[in-house]
Design an enzyme around this catalytic site. Structure first.
Site, PDB file in Angstrom:
ATOM      1  CD  GLN A 121      -2.563   0.880   2.770  1.00 45.82           C
ATOM      2  OE1 GLN A 121      -3.093  -0.179   3.067  1.00 45.82           O
ATOM      3  NE2 GLN A 121      -2.567   1.909   3.576  1.00 45.82           N
ATOM      4  N   GLY A 122       0.811   2.029  -1.072  1.00 45.55           N
ATOM      5  CA  GLY A 122       1.647   3.228  -1.187  1.00 45.55           C
ATOM      6  C   GLY A 122       0.865   4.487  -0.861  1.00 45.55           C
ATOM      7  CB  SER A 124       2.886   7.153   4.577  1.00 44.74           C
ATOM      8  OG  SER A 124       1.811   6.901   5.432  1.00 44.74           O
ATOM      9  CD  GLU A 240      -3.917   0.420   7.178  1.00 43.78           C
ATOM     10  OE1 GLU A 240      -2.767   0.062   7.069  1.00 43.78           O
ATOM     11  OE2 GLU A 240      -4.349   1.483   6.694  1.00 43.78           O
TER      12      GLU A 240
END
Lengths: 376, 347
Positions: A121-122, A124, A240
């Site tokens: 997951q990109g 931050s 999340e």
């Protein structure tokens, strides 16, 4: 009002229990060892193939369409068997289900749910942490593709990932929340450099940073409409934050069970302070089990995800860090010989109040959206 | 599994909520309003809530631990200054012993530190016993030891009252008081009976603590919205917001584990019900003290005055925490349930 099993639930539980008895891969705790991460993909695929993964997700997504309380049964039986927790990909699944079009769902959900494909997951960036919407990674349209340039960080499992769900700015002219789009970017290309980041407990397989230097992604891999990236990000992070989604009840249940065993094996070495820390870890883990049961039962009404995810995230953090403190007491703060597993469990627990939105951000959300306190 | 309240339980909760909002004290001064308190007591008696744990024909209680907890939470939230805990525990003790129902004014006696039921040896009560919920109560149940089992008897409640809790008086019992055995007693109480009874007592006090926390968070948030400093409501400052957010989260965690304890009272065997209740009590007792301290802190100087309700919540939390054991005693039970340091086992 019943915490007990219905006849269907009991039948499922017994079938699962028997299967777990024969198929437990016996991996070490997830937070302490690269060995866990090496074996996790196979565990995911094994669980899926046996029909025990994605219990509450829709059938068309590769799930089983069962009520969400079945996830609690799965977690409870995983604890009882001492098996590894279920892989935490629910937040990605929910993001694609809510925002992806039919084509995206058809192409990507099966591999994600079955564990065939690995994802990271990109979100931050070095300058966009809590203030995620200020992210600067750019995606520029070129023909049928977008060209992605930027720097992502805290990308868990990026070393093993086939795909990265990337948030990138596609329109720099509009206010920051509205100019972001989401893409499913293939990781296996030369314009992407992946570097592992060593965490404070020494493990290197979980954390990474990813440099996109003109990486290419087909426009059909955009999730949602142009500019819908922020809303997708909110869907993903709200899931999340949920221990029910993450399967963390089983993670903590397993850790406290092992801590109990450690104390019982050498009772003379563990005094009142260690025992008190252990008791709190047991109580906290039990609280979370009950809390997830309550949350998932509420969802039987079709109650959607709201700001209560921030409550769950803080409770989960308190549990993880209580377990961490018990691990520190029982394993010793400065072990001089042999096994330092418990020290690693403790050190890893410090990340829980940061990852998925810091505890301070969760408190801000609770104050404004639940307690309705005035905005400063 | 479906842990949502049933429609009947929701109706019960709403009825209790309405009664609490209408008749419970809204200010510290209203604690002295005996007419209001009398109406509250009459309403609770008339509702039948003091008889939820009396026996039906087959010996099971009229209502489960969940219904008792639903009522207890609302009474705690409203700082109800009327008897509930004592008569409920007395009714359940009579039920478990197969004894005929007592008066709804009957309560229970505990040892001086409130952590254990009062036990009489040789027909007389030792020193230090106290009776809970001693408003109008004239008699309290005590245990009579008979080998490994217990019978029950009554003692007169005649001592002066004192209590940390301004809403629930506790009366001392005269040392050496004679215990009257209960006629029509069917069987002695065994370990499973007493474990289940303790589980009920802990679950009810957990529910009371959850209610107290909800009430304390509510008054603290109301104050934070209205009190202004530096030209802004203090509830707009993150330092205050984060205190209140933590208090809210601790309340929600407590509500979840307390609900499980209330369910366990009748759904599990006595030992497991006690284990569930012990974990819940440790959690709720720690949380309640912290939440009430936050309520005092958010009120600033006012919070440290007698006229502010914040200390009334804290005081009620302190009493509920100690009944049948507070944090330490229940952490010890949790460890004993896992085979660590049990000594004489789980009790």
């Amino acid at each position: 009002m019943d915490f007990g099993d219905s006849p269907e639930e009991l039948a499922f539980r017994l079938r699962l229990r028997e299967w777990l008895g024969n198929n437990n891969p016996g991996l070490p705790p997830s937070s302490t060892s690269d060995e866990y991460w090496a074996g996790q993909a196979a565990w995911h695929q094994t669980l899926y193939a046996a029909g025990f993964f994605g219990l509450s997700w829709p059938k068309e997504a590769g799930g089983h369409g069962l009520p969400s309380v079945y996830e609690v049964i799965l977690d409870e039986e995983i604890i009882a068997a001492g098996a590894p927790p279920r892989p935490s990909v629910g937040y990605l699944v929910q993001g694609l289900l809510r925002h992806g079009n039919e084509d995206v769902q058809r192409r990507f959900l099966p591999g994600l749910v079955s564990g065939r494909d690995r994802w990271c997951q990109g979100f931050s960036e070095p300058d966009a942490g809590s203030d995620l919407a200020s992210l600067r990674t750019q995606a520029v349209r070129e023909g049928s593709e977008y060209v992605v340039t930027g720097h992502k960080v805290w990308t868990s499992y990026s070393d093993a990932a086939d795909w990265c769900l990337v948030l990138a700015r596609t329109d720099p002219e509009v206010p920051k929340h509205r100019g972001i789009s989401a893409f499913i970017v293939p990781m296996g290309q030369g314009a992407i450099e992946q570097r592992p980041i060593r965490m404070i407990n020494g493990i290197t397989r979980e954390f990474g940073e990813v440099i996109f230097d003109g990486a290419r992604v087909d426009a059909s891999n955009m999730v949602g409409e142009p500019g819908e990236g922020w809303r997708l990000a909110m869907t993903v992070v709200s899931h999340e934050r949920e221990p029910g989604e993450l399967g963390y009840v089983a993670r903590y249940g397993k850790l406290v069970k092992e801590l109990v065993r450690a104390v019982k094996e050498r009772p003379d070495e563990h005094g009142p302070e260690s025992r008190r820390d252990l008791a709190w870890a047991l109580v906290e883990a039990e609280m979370l089990r009950c809390h997830v049961s309550r949350r998932l039962s509420d969802r039987l009404d079709g109650v959607s995800h709201g700001p209560e995810g921030s409550v769950d995230k803080l409770l989960m953090t308190w549990v993880e860090q209580a377990v961490g403190h018990a691990a520190l007491s029982i394993g010793g703060a400065a072990p001089t010989e042999g096994d330092d597993t418990w020290l690693k469990v403790y050190l890893y627990s410090r990340a829980q109040s940061v990852m998925g939105g810091t505890s301070q951000i969760q408190r801000n959300l609770i104050a404004s959206r639940i307690l309705e306190l005035p905005i400063s | 599994m479906d842990v949502r309240l049933s429609p009947e339980q929701v109706t019960l909760r709403d009825a209790a909520r309405q009664m609490v909002d209408r008749l419970c004290p809204q200010t510290v001064a209203e604690l002295d309003d005996t007419e209001r308190a009398g109406k509250l007591e009459a309403a609770v008696v008339a509702s039948g809530w003091l008889e939820l744990r009396t026996a039906t024909d087959d010996g099971s209680p009229w209502a489960t631990g969940v219904e008792v907890a639903v009522v207890a939470e609302e009474l705690g939230r409203g700082l109800a200054d009327t008897a509930f805990l004592g008569p409920t525990l007395a009714a359940d003790l009579r039920r478990l012993a197969g004894a005929p129902p007592g008066s709804t004014a009957e309560t229970i006696a505990l040892g001086a530190d409130l952590s254990e039921p009062a036990v009489a040896l040789g027909g007389t009560l030792g020193p230090g016993a106290v009776a809970l919920d001693a408003y109008e109560a004239t008699s309290a149940l005590v245990l009579l030891r008979e080998g490994d089992e217990y019978a029950i008897g009554t003692i007169a409640v005649d001592g002066g009252t004192t209590s940390v809790d301004l809403t629930r008086p506790v009366a001392s019992c005269s040392p050496g008081a004679t215990v009257s055995p209960i006629e029509g007693l069917h069987h002695p109480l065994g370990p499973d009976d007493l474990a289940r009874w303790r589980g009920l007592g802990l679950a009810v006090t957990c529910a009371d603590l959850v209610g107290v926390m909800r009430g304390a968070v509510t008054i603290a948030c109301d104050y934070a919205r209205s009190r202004r400093q530096y030209g802004a409501a203090i509830g707009s400052f993150q330092a205050v917001q984060h205190l209140l957010a933590d208090a809210y989260v601790a309340t929600e965690g407590s509500a979840s584990i307390a609900l499980h304890a209330a369910w366990a009272v009748d759904a599990l065997d006595g030992r497991d019900a006690l284990v569930a209740a012990s974990a819940a009590k440790a959690y709720c007792a720690r949380a309640a003290r912290s939440v009430c301290e936050t309520a005092i802190q958010v009120h600033g100087g006012i919070g440290n005055t007698w006229e502010c309700l914040a200390h009334v919540f804290l005081r009620r939390a302190l009493l509920s925490s100690e009944v049948l054991g507070g944090v330490g005693a229940n952490l010890a039970r949790v460890l004993a349930a896992h085979g660590i340091g049990g000594g004489d086992g789980l009790r």
